[in-house]
Design an enzyme around this catalytic site. Structure first.
Site, short mmCIF file in Angstrom:
data_model
loop_
_atom_site.label_atom_id
_atom_site.label_comp_id
_atom_site.label_asym_id
_atom_site.label_seq_id
_atom_site.Cartn_x
_atom_site.Cartn_y
_atom_site.Cartn_z
N LYS A 202 3.08 1.22 -9.00
CA LYS A 202 2.46 0.01 -8.47
C LYS A 202 3.47 -0.71 -7.59
CE LYS A 202 0.51 -4.41 -9.90
NZ LYS A 202 -0.03 -5.18 -11.02
N ARG A 212 -5.13 -12.54 -6.39
CA ARG A 212 -4.40 -13.66 -7.02
C ARG A 212 -5.21 -14.94 -6.94
NH1 ARG A 212 1.69 -11.65 -5.35
NH2 ARG A 212 1.51 -9.71 -6.53
N LYS A 256 -1.17 2.37 -6.88
CA LYS A 256 -1.76 1.11 -6.41
C LYS A 256 -0.83 0.44 -5.42
CE LYS A 256 -3.02 -3.35 -8.17
NZ LYS A 256 -2.70 -4.30 -9.18
#
Ligand code: PBG
Length: 332
Positions: A202, A212, A256
């Site tokens: 990630k 977020r 990711k």
């Protein structure tokens, strides 16, 4: 030796008929391989739209149940739940509370759709008041997440998700040793059968911006570069991350984000054949397409399907995507 050059060979022969193009296709999208991310928040009948992710919203638990029912009806591979608690604190207590927001969401989803795979994101950034992915202190000389102090909390959180009924847990905090700590906590309480999907590779990515907003998890100071991977690091560092997580007991692996990291997906796929590989088509990848489509600059459906095809072709057989429900409808 047959002449394999033009005009004997004409690759357009493989393309002239739609049925031939379809026949020789190698990459096919399947709703059963797609995971839909959902954001659970307190309240009842609350649908709080996420501005940067049109069509997505923070949902109260009763609406999470509805989404779970729909995801099952559409034949999706599952849902992944993120919790936005009523109260945040320095160690994210809500994330391992029996009555926490994500625990409520798990139960509601399982009740509504018992056969649907319910995954939970195991991390602290949505639950801490400082927005970092674990307990923080300055023992390194800088304010940073204390790795080993966070491991114990991750074990507690994953176990709590399992006890609430999660079918699969997905740690996303990029702490060293997180998979081992979670495996130990699960095994110690009888959840030896529960698999772990590790966000193994990630990256510290700016493509998480809209998430977020969705999860209200922007760090209050600094950024996540002291734990998530540097996009410019040697690609092989991703292999080291995957190798360590597998050694600690990860059952499935994730890369990711997806689109800017297709090389990493391909590398991990080739080096670890047979390990189920997922990729997260993240919020920024989704938001960019939505925004351009709203201007009439691109065709959302075509671009989304092409993107997901590319992620699959690179080697990911499971995709977490905000288009999961749309794809299931588009493909019928
Ligand atoms: C961490 C987490 C994040 C995402 C999934 N899990 C955010 C982060 O690392 O800051 C991002 C997903 C997305 O952008 O769609 N709990």
């Amino acid at each position: 030796m047959p002449d394999s050059r033009f005009p004997t060979t004409r690759l357009r022969r493989l393309r002239y008929h739609p049925a031939i193009r379809s026949l020789i296709r190698e990459t096919r999208l399947d709703p059963a391989s797609l995971i839909l991310p959902l954001f659970a928040r307190p309240g009842k009948a609350v649908r709080q739209p996420i501005g940067s992710m049109p069509g997505h919203a923070q949902l109260s638990v009763d609406l999470i149940a509805e989404e779970a029912r729909e995801a099952a009806k559409l034949g999706l591979g599952g849902i992944i739940l993120f919790g936005i608690p009523a109260e945040k604190d320095p160690v994210g207590r809500d994330s391992y509370s029996e009555s926490g927001i994500v625990q409520q969401a798990i139960k509601a989803a399982k009740d509504a759709a018992p056969n649907l795979l319910v995954i939970t994101d195991v991390c602290f950034c949505e639950y801490t008041d400082h927005g970092h992915c674990g307990a923080i202190d300055d023992h390194t000389g800088r304010m940073d997440v204390n790795n080993d102090a966070t491991l114990e909390l991750l074990g507690k959180q994953a176990l709590s998700h399992a006890q609430a009924g999660a079918d699969l847990v997905a740690p996303s905090g990029m702490m060293d040793g997180m998979v081992g700590a979670i495996r130990k906590a699960l095994d110690g309480s009888g959840f030896t059968h529960l698999p772990i999907l590790s966000y193994a590779a990630k990256y510290a990515s700016s493509f998480y911006g809209p998430f977020r907003e969705a999860a209200e998890s922007t760090p209050k100071f600094g950024d996540r570069r002291a734990y998530q991977m540097d996009p410019a690091a040697a690609a092989e560092q991703a292999l080291r991350e995957v190798e360590l997580d597998l050694a600690e007991g990860a059952d499935l692996i994730m890369v990711k984000p997806a689109l800017a990291y297709l090389d990493i997906i391909r590398l991990v796929h080739d080096r670890f054949p047979g390990v189920p590989l997922a990729a997260y088509n993240v919020s920024g990848e989704f938001a960019m397409v939505k925004a351009a489509a709203q201007h009439g600059w691109i065709d959302e459906r075509a671009v989304a399907l092409e993107s997901l095809t590319a992620i699959t072709r690179a080697g990911a057989r499971i995709i977490l995507t905000y288009w999961a429900k749309d794809v299931a409808r588009w493909l019928v």
